[in-house]
Design a protein around this motif. Sequence first.
Motif, PDB file in Angstrom:
ATOM      1  N   SER A   1       0.821  -1.213   0.000  1.00 12.67           N
ATOM      2  CA  SER A   1       0.000   0.000   0.000  1.00 12.67           C
ATOM      3  C   SER A   1       0.854   1.261   0.000  1.00 12.67           C
ATOM      4  N   ALA A   2       2.135   1.119   0.353  1.00 12.18           N
ATOM      5  CA  ALA A   2       3.023   2.287   0.440  1.00 12.18           C
ATOM      6  C   ALA A   2       3.886   2.478  -0.799  1.00 12.18           C
ATOM      7  N   ILE A   3       3.809   1.570  -1.779  1.00 10.46           N
ATOM      8  CA  ILE A   3       4.651   1.729  -2.965  1.00 10.46           C
ATOM      9  C   ILE A   3       4.150   2.900  -3.802  1.00 10.46           C
ATOM     10  N   SER A   4       5.070   3.468  -4.585  1.00 13.11           N
ATOM     11  CA  SER A   4       4.724   4.604  -5.431  1.00 13.11           C
ATOM     12  C   SER A   4       4.754   4.206  -6.894  1.00 13.11           C
ATOM     13  N   LEU A   5       4.283   5.107  -7.751  1.00 12.37           N
ATOM     14  CA  LEU A   5       4.288   4.843  -9.183  1.00 12.37           C
ATOM     15  C   LEU A   5       5.707   4.783  -9.736  1.00 12.37           C
ATOM     16  N   ARG A   6       6.664   5.303  -8.988  1.00 12.14           N
ATOM     17  CA  ARG A   6       8.055   5.281  -9.454  1.00 12.14           C
ATOM     18  C   ARG A   6       8.735   3.945  -9.173  1.00 12.14           C
ATOM     19  N   ASP A   7       8.153   3.141  -8.309  1.00 12.26           N
ATOM     20  CA  ASP A   7       8.776   1.858  -7.947  1.00 12.26           C
ATOM     21  C   ASP A   7       8.589   0.846  -9.064  1.00 12.26           C
ATOM     22  N   SER A   8       9.690   0.290  -9.536  1.00 19.51           N
ATOM     23  CA  SER A   8       9.623  -0.734 -10.576  1.00 19.51           C
ATOM     24  C   SER A   8       9.263  -2.076  -9.968  1.00 19.51           C
ATOM     25  N   ALA A   9       8.958  -3.026 -10.835  1.00 22.38           N
ATOM     26  CA  ALA A   9       8.662  -4.381 -10.355  1.00 22.38           C
ATOM     27  C   ALA A   9       9.864  -4.960  -9.619  1.00 22.38           C
ATOM     28  N   ARG A  10      11.079  -4.692 -10.106  1.00 21.44           N
ATOM     29  CA  ARG A  10      12.286  -5.174  -9.442  1.00 21.44           C
ATOM     30  C   ARG A  10      12.432  -4.549  -8.062  1.00 21.44           C
ATOM     31  N   GLU A  11      12.188  -3.262  -7.948  1.00 21.26           N
ATOM     32  CA  GLU A  11      12.313  -2.592  -6.657  1.00 21.26           C
ATOM     33  C   GLU A  11      11.273  -3.106  -5.659  1.00 21.26           C
TER      34      GLU A  11
END
Length: 321
Positions: free
Chosen positions: A266-276
């Motif tokens: 729920s805390a991930i952002s749109l900038r976070d890739s699948a790898r991240e």
Amino acid sequence: MEARSELVVPLLMQDRLIGVLDLESAVPHAFTLEHERMLSTLGSYVAIALENARLFEEAKENERRMRTELDTAREIQRQLLPTGARGVPGLDLAAGYVPARELGGDFYDFLPYGQGRLGFMLGDVSGKGTAAALYGSLAIGTVREIVVDHACEPACMLALLNQRLLGARLDSRFIAMLFAVYDASTRKLTLANAGGPYPLLVRKGQVQAICLEGVPLGLIPDTAYDETTIDLRPGDVVVFASDGILESESPAQEEFGPERLKEILSAISLRDSAREITELIMAATDGHGGAGIAPHDDRTLVVLRVIDDSSSDFSKLPIIY
């Protein structure tokens, strides 16, 4: 020195001759019955010491050979698991895999499934170690074989794989598995579940379980599986996690659990890739387990993120690497 007296005592282990003690003297008639009794008593201890030394060396050699074979098997298993897939417009994909032992019972795979379509699976074999790893490899090979001639929808694929595994007649083995197909042209994800943990859909900070159940593979003949199709949007994230992620334990034997996983997602952002995202979850379970605590189960993740992509060329098959 010329030997004029000699006393030879056999070294026996359970009536098996493993050597002799041979004493020589330049003095005639140097050895008495007492010498013979003493040497016989000593010989029994020498025989035990020699046998223990031989067994120790044999055990070390077996361990070295086993370690070499396990290292080779681990490398072969690693080579069976793909790193990722490209050529699927609008899809960012990553996988994470950490076995609890040298060989793991978890597995995943990515499969070209027609023009602009990607099939992928995540499985967890009952048990651990070499037998589980071999069974998982059998499942990977069987699915790849089926796909060549019959790239059917997920529910059909699970049913076919179930029959093939039952045909192998490996008692007391079963596989919990998720199988899904993503169509880049429509952004539709179709999936079926054979007893695996529910996948999680992350959309605009909200985490929702995709509730879909099914019987694990290799247990019941002629099992039919349900499937569902989800319309994905740019920014959506779908996470497939083995139960080793959810059941990672702290030193106090507290499980990581679905709520912690949902809190991270729920805390991930749109900038976070699948790898991240994958690395974030793995790091969180590492931290929960604590330093020096050996995990009790394999941990496996497949994460896909839908991204904006101006490409409209869906004519190519995905490239698996």
